[in-house]
Design an enzyme around this catalytic site. Structure first.
Site, PDB file in Angstrom:
ATOM      1  N   ASP A 174       5.956  13.861  39.661  1.00 20.27           N
ATOM      2  CA  ASP A 174       4.790  13.042  40.048  1.00 20.27           C
ATOM      3  C   ASP A 174       4.569  13.165  41.565  1.00 20.27           C
ATOM      4  OD1 ASP A 174       7.198  11.520  40.496  1.00 20.27           O
ATOM      5  OD2 ASP A 174       5.948   9.780  40.908  1.00 20.27           O
ATOM      6  N   HIS A 484       8.454  19.445  33.681  1.00 19.85           N
ATOM      7  CA  HIS A 484       7.505  18.353  33.898  1.00 19.85           C
ATOM      8  C   HIS A 484       7.324  18.205  35.411  1.00 19.85           C
ATOM      9  CE1 HIS A 484       5.393  14.694  32.622  1.00 19.85           C
ATOM     10  NE2 HIS A 484       5.827  14.181  33.763  1.00 19.85           N
ATOM     11  N   GLU A 538      12.032  16.935  33.623  1.00 20.10           N
ATOM     12  CA  GLU A 538      11.360  16.745  34.916  1.00 20.10           C
ATOM     13  C   GLU A 538      12.310  17.263  36.015  1.00 20.10           C
ATOM     14  OE1 GLU A 538       9.853  12.762  35.596  1.00 20.10           O
ATOM     15  OE2 GLU A 538       8.888  13.355  37.466  1.00 20.10           O
TER      16      GLU A 538
HETATM   17  O1  9MR Z   1      15.603   9.110  38.083  1.00 18.46           O
HETATM   18  C1  9MR Z   1      15.101   7.853  37.649  1.00 18.46           C
HETATM   19  C2  9MR Z   1      15.957   7.359  36.531  1.00 18.46           C
HETATM   20  O2  9MR Z   1      17.266   7.124  37.000  1.00 18.46           O
HETATM   21  C3  9MR Z   1      15.347   6.099  35.951  1.00 18.46           C
HETATM   22  O3  9MR Z   1      16.097   5.703  34.835  1.00 18.46           O
HETATM   23  C4  9MR Z   1      13.893   6.368  35.554  1.00 18.46           C
HETATM   24  C5  9MR Z   1      13.184   5.163  34.950  1.00 18.46           C
HETATM   25  O4  9MR Z   1      13.075   4.150  35.867  1.00 18.46           O
HETATM   26  O5  9MR Z   1      13.163   6.795  36.684  1.00 18.46           O
HETATM   27  C6  9MR Z   1      13.646   7.998  37.218  1.00 18.46           C
HETATM   28  O6  9MR Z   1      12.933   8.305  38.369  1.00 18.46           O
HETATM   29  C7  9MR Z   1      11.591   8.704  38.239  1.00 18.46           C
HETATM   30  C8  9MR Z   1      10.793   7.810  39.164  1.00 18.46           C
HETATM   31  O7  9MR Z   1      10.794   6.514  38.675  1.00 18.46           O
HETATM   32  C9  9MR Z   1       9.355   8.334  39.359  1.00 18.46           C
HETATM   33  N1  9MR Z   1       9.348   9.703  39.738  1.00 18.46           N
HETATM   34  C10 9MR Z   1      10.049  10.576  38.778  1.00 18.46           C
HETATM   35  C11 9MR Z   1      11.489  10.153  38.697  1.00 18.46           C
HETATM   36  C12 9MR Z   1      12.297  11.101  37.813  1.00 18.46           C
HETATM   37  O8  9MR Z   1      11.953  10.987  36.480  1.00 18.46           O
END
Ligand code: 9MR
Length: 561
Positions: A174, A484, A538
């Site tokens: 993102d 992703h 991702e």
């Molecule tokens: O890496 C993060 C993971 O540990 C969490 O469980 C998850 C849900 O909150 O979010 C992941 O981080 C994401 C972030 O919130 C937004 N950008 C992408 C990140 C990787 O998926």
């Protein structure tokens, strides 16, 4: 008759193959250092027990596979093979009668030479607010997006005005910029610089700053810390993130239009900011003293703000669904900030705080961005030049060494020899961070097994795993093609941007509404090379940051034994 038998063998092989997408002989697809312990895994083994290591069509080594083992986390029956004795440089395959030959792999002391810089160049490709020129980005050159000038405060703050918050890396697939994860990632990369200052020197990455006389690693990190500095409010608190309310489509930065906002300040982000700014101070005080002082002043202000706001947990405001990076327990963040501030200033306030803590040594799986920073603090305090009381040094040293031993023991009994028994979001960072503990333990007590614990993590990332893929884009014969990641999905180029570690198997499968996983999938196979798989495929800044350190540690310690 012969062809009938052949088709029967293939039939049997496919019926018993645990994961249709994977290759049966799982090996580090890049290869092995001549001095490495060289092992591979044969999944769904049939009756053949002999294997050959083949060079230019000629078998140069023959071995026998181990007994069949049943691995539950991986959901496979396996046999292991070893060819450590083969040390001559060259390109090889493993061959076993009735199975497709392994991917070709190298034996060479230079086997990681390209991966190390690529794992940091990956951050250059995530730069926000700037065009990536062809001379630096090759075929992945692109226009800029998200200048992040005059960004409004989110409506939830009810605050007029705007801030300028340019530069910084996109967090992941993102386009958000998040203080917590940005600070943690920059902190981990700075640790690499502290331990291996000569690696990734000026000109090593081919980025716009190459040639300025400063380490390219530091230049790249500064792109992020410059942005972080802009996120500090006048009172010292640090805004938690700069994102839109929602995620945009899978398009390039210039096409990703939605209004971006600065969101509330929080204790966690402010302490992480304090920690990383203190680290930048140390990295820069002989290079650019004005920048270093600016960072240290900012760090102290953020610490002071946290003291008066010790429990401000960030929560996404109503209507906001971009990443939260939320936490409610800030003990790790306090510890990290106190450690880095003490190391930078040697002021007693920070040491007194550290001495009062009940420091425990365990590894918590998942969410490294909120659970691993305590260790960054401990590693700083354990640097040779730290002025800490001998009793504290002993306590920290013993804690790290015993944790490394626990992890090493675990890895001996767990599938694919990894110290991970819980495969969550970003499991590939757990694979790496458990290895980081072993690498630091080696510095404190040079036990050879730690080096090979680190190697095992690298082997896993590069193909010796339950899905038979190298998890690093652009490296290995079979690596993720459909990550992703908005730029990779939107640029019309077949190959993804190179150098990224994908999240990896995630048994929680938060994306199962849009991704079909096989019925009864095993934890280590819960990964799919499909673009919609935000929970397993991702990429993210904190999943790359342990890698350069691990490679630098592994190759240098193997050679210095
Ligand atoms: O890496 C993060 C993971 O540990 C969490 O469980 C998850 C849900 O909150 O979010 C992941 O981080 C994401 C972030 O919130 C937004 N950008 C992408 C990140 C990787 O998926």
């Amino acid at each position: 008759m012969k062809s009938f038998l052949l088709s029967c063998t293939c039939f049997v092989f496919f019926c018993f193959s645990g994961n249709a997408q994977s290759h049966t002989i799982r090996i580090n697809q890049l290869g092995y250092h001549p001095m490495a312990i060289k092992q591979f895994v044969v999944a769904s083994p049939h009756t053949a027990v002999d294997f050959k290591v083949v060079h230019d069509g000629v078998p140069i080594y023959e071995g026998v596979l181990g007994d069949v083992q049943e691995w539950n986390l991986a959901g496979e029956k396996v046999r292991l093979g070893e060819f450590t004795a083969v040390e001559a440089e060259g390109t090889y395959t493993i061959e076993i009668e009735g199975l497709e030959a392994s991917h070709p792999f190298k034996i060479s002391p230079r086997v990681y030479d390209e991966v190390l810089p690529a794992s940091v160049r990956a951050y250059y490709y995530l730069r926000s607010g700037t065009a990536l020129k062809e001379e630096h980005a090759g075929k992945w050159h692109r226009n800029g997006g998200h200048s992040d000038l005059k960004v409004s405060y989110h409506r939830s703050l009810q605050r007029k005005g705007t801030i300028d918050a340019p530069r910084g890396w996109y967090d992941a697939g993102d386009y958000g910029k998040y203080t917590v994860n940005g600070a943690f990632t920059a902190g981990q990369l700075l640790m690499m610089h502290e331990r291996f200052p000569e690696v990734l020197g000026d000109g090593s990455l081919g980025i716009p700053e190459s040639g300025n006389g400063i380490s390219d690693l530091l230049d790249e990190v500064k792109y992020e810390t410059d942005w972080l500095l802009t996120m500090q409010d006048d009172d010292g608190g640090v805004f938690h993130k700069l994102t839109c309310d929602r995620f945009v489509g899978m398009v390039l930065p210039e096409e990703a239009q939605c209004e971006r906002f600065v969101m509330a300040k929080g204790t966690g982000g402010s302490l992480d900011f304090a920690a990383v700014m203190a680290k930048v101070y140390r990295a820069y005080h002989t290079i650019d003293s004005a920048y270093a002082e600016q960072c240290l002043t900012a760090a102290k202000k953020a610490w002071a703000w946290a003291k008066t706001h010790p429990n401000v947990a960030f929560k996404n405001p109503k209507g906001v669904i971009t990443g939260e990076y939320g936490d409610t327990d800030f003990s790790e963040e306090w510890f990290w900030a106190a450690s880095e501030l003490y190391k930078a200033t040697e002021e007693m306030e920070y040491l007194e705080y550290i001495k009062k803590q009940d420091i425990t040594f365990e590894y918590s799986y998942g969410d490294g961005w909120r659970k691993f920073m305590k260790y960054l603090g401990i590693f700083s305090l354990l640097s040779d030049d730290s002025q800490i009381p001998e009793s504290l040094r002993e306590q920290l040293k013993n804690g790290i060494v015993s944790l490394a031993d626990v992890l090493l023991d675990k890895s001996k009994t767990l599938d694919y020899q990894q110290a991970v028994d819980s495969y969550q979001w970003g499991s590939n960072s757990d694979i790496q961070n458990t290895a980081v503990i072993m690498a630091e333990a080696y510095r404190l007590q040079p036990k050879e097994a730690y080096i090979f614990g680190v190697q095992s993590a690298l082997d896993y990332l590069l193909g010796k795993n339950a899905v038979g893929y190298s998890f690093l884009t652009g490296f290995g014969s079979k690596s993720p093609m459909h990550i992703h990641h908005r730029p990779s999905a939107g640029d019309g180029i077949e190959a993804p941007v190179p150098g990224y570690v994908v999240g990896g198997p995630n048994f929680d499968r938060q994306d199962r509404n849009q991704v079909t996983y096989p019925e009864g999938v095993a934890p280590m196979q819960a990964w799919k090379d499909v673009m919609p798989s935000f929970a397993s495929n991702e990429i993210c800044i904190n999943w790359n940051s342990p890698l350069p350190f691990l490679i630098a540690f592994y190759t240098s310690s193997l050679e210095q034994r």
